[in-house]
Enzyme design. Structure first.
Site, PDB file in Angstrom:
ATOM      1  N   ASP A  76     -98.616  44.902   6.462  1.00  0.00           N
ATOM      2  CA  ASP A  76     -99.486  46.041   6.779  1.00  0.00           C
ATOM      3  C   ASP A  76     -98.762  47.013   7.709  1.00  0.00           C
ATOM      4  O   ASP A  76     -99.279  48.093   8.020  1.00  0.00           O
ATOM      5  CB  ASP A  76    -100.838  45.586   7.343  1.00  0.00           C
ATOM      6  CG  ASP A  76    -100.706  44.794   8.620  1.00  0.00           C
ATOM      7  OD1 ASP A  76     -99.573  44.506   9.052  1.00  0.00           O
ATOM      8  OD2 ASP A  76    -101.764  44.441   9.212  1.00  0.00           O
TER       9      ASP A  76
ATOM     10  N   GLU B  40     -94.378  36.247  16.479  1.00  0.00           N
ATOM     11  CA  GLU B  40     -93.834  37.574  16.805  1.00  0.00           C
ATOM     12  C   GLU B  40     -93.832  37.835  18.311  1.00  0.00           C
ATOM     13  O   GLU B  40     -94.852  37.644  18.992  1.00  0.00           O
ATOM     14  CB  GLU B  40     -94.651  38.671  16.082  1.00  0.00           C
ATOM     15  CG  GLU B  40     -94.155  40.077  16.415  1.00  0.00           C
ATOM     16  CD  GLU B  40     -94.674  41.162  15.487  1.00  0.00           C
ATOM     17  OE1 GLU B  40     -95.349  40.849  14.484  1.00  0.00           O
ATOM     18  OE2 GLU B  40     -94.390  42.349  15.772  1.00  0.00           O
TER      19      GLU B  40
HETATM   20  O1  KIV Z   1     -96.686  43.806   8.745  1.00  0.00           O
HETATM   21  C1  KIV Z   1     -95.570  43.339   8.982  1.00  0.00           C
HETATM   22  O2  KIV Z   1     -94.530  43.952   8.729  1.00  0.00           O
HETATM   23  C2  KIV Z   1     -95.506  42.019   9.601  1.00  0.00           C
HETATM   24  C3  KIV Z   1     -94.156  41.495   9.972  1.00  0.00           C
HETATM   25  C4  KIV Z   1     -93.664  42.154  11.190  1.00  0.00           C
HETATM   26  C5  KIV Z   1     -94.158  40.027  10.119  1.00  0.00           C
HETATM   27  O3  KIV Z   1     -96.492  41.417   9.804  1.00  0.00           O
END
Ligand code: KIV
Length: 294
Positions: free
Chosen positions: A55, A193
């Site tokens: 997202d 993260e």
């Molecule tokens: O939306 C995204 O790009 C993510 C990644 C950073 C894991 O959730």
């Protein structure tokens, strides 16, 4: 221009089993985001294991200032484009904010749309707490789920912004608990993260499912980065954990500037970029136009 359907025989498809085997063999798992067909083809060509239609598309593709506004329909369109570009990588689709939190039924329905209409192999959702119940329900419905803890952008406001998580014992214990709960619910993988590397090192040995890091150090089973960040396509502030492996934006600016200059200087198109018509056809056309004008 070339297309590209899915040909599962071209290269061994990445599966949940092959990912678990890589973890067992301590072979690092490579994951990247992608949002369109050409990017998916590149990711597949270089042998990336997991492609995530994140997202983060909200920010890096659609120009929103957070991931909150992006809709299921917007992500579904991107997921379908990526699906058409992949032959072997596992395709994970992010469930956007507001599309899964309210109830297990809603979560299952949304996940089914991403699998049926988007062609996703699995879905990803954020946070512990009620998201653990949603993950369990989706898995019971037969769809593999990847969890996401630590800095979870959908909850950035509640977390006090885009900041490192797990810097106090209480906070670190909470996120470790969330990761273990998602694992117990049956998630095949969890993304961690923006977490101190020392906290990741404590969590990693407790994880039997795949642990993917982004700004979480090297104790994980693999790493994920956002396409636009790692290739140098994004502008503005970059998180500390991002390493730029290319400067594609600079190259795009150079190429586009050259194109604009060439058009303005009447240097492009040149003779070799034009199509010919047989002289007799041209003569006939000229004669017809002439007679129509009289
Ligand atoms: O939306 C995204 O790009 C993510 C990644 C950073 C894991 O959730």
């Amino acid at each position: 221009m070339s297309g590209g359907g899915r040909d599962a025989t071209a290269r061994h498809a990445v599966t949940l089993t092959s990912l678990a085997a890589k973890k067992g063999d301590r072979e690092p798992i490579v994951m990247v985001t992608a949002y369109d067909h050409p990017s998916a083809r590149i990711a597949d060509e270089v042998g990336v294991d997991i492609v995530l239609v994140g997202d983060s598309a909200a920010n890096v593709v659609l120009g929103y200032d957070s991931t909150v506004p992006v809709t299921v329909d917007e992500l579904l369109m991107l997921t379908r484009a990526v699906r058409r570009g992949l032959q072997s990588a596992l395709l994970v689709a992010d469930l956007p904010f507001g599309s899964y939190e309210a109830s297990d039924e809603k979560a299952v329905r949304t996940a089914q749309r991403f699998v049926k209409k988007g062609g996703a192999d699995a879905v990803k959702l954020e946070r512990g707490g009620t998201s653990v119940d949603r993950a369990r329900a989706i898995i019971r419905a037969g769809i593999p789920v990847m969890g996401h803890v630590g800095l979870t952008p959908q909850a950035a406001t509640a977390l006090g912004g885009y900041r490192v998580q797990g810097r106090t014992a209480d906070d670190a214990e909470r996120l470790i608990r969330d990761a273990l709960d998602l694992q117990a619910a049956g998630c095949f993988a969890v993304v961690l993260e923006a977490v101190p590397a020392a906290v990741t090192a404590l969590l990693a040995p407790m994880m039997s499912c795949v642990l993917i890091g982004i700004g979480a150090g090297d104790a994980t089973d693999g790493q994920v980065l956002v396409w636009h960040d790692l290739l140098g396509l994004s502008t503005g502030h970059l998180a500390k954990f991002v390493r730029r492996f290319a400067d594609v934006r600079a190259e795009a600016v150079r190429g586009l500037s050259d194109y604009a200059r060439a058009v303005r200087d009447h240097e492009y198109p040149a003779a070799e970029h034009t199509y010919a018509i047989p002289p007799e056809e041209l003569d006939a056309l000229r004669a017809r136009l002439q007679s129509q004008r009289q």
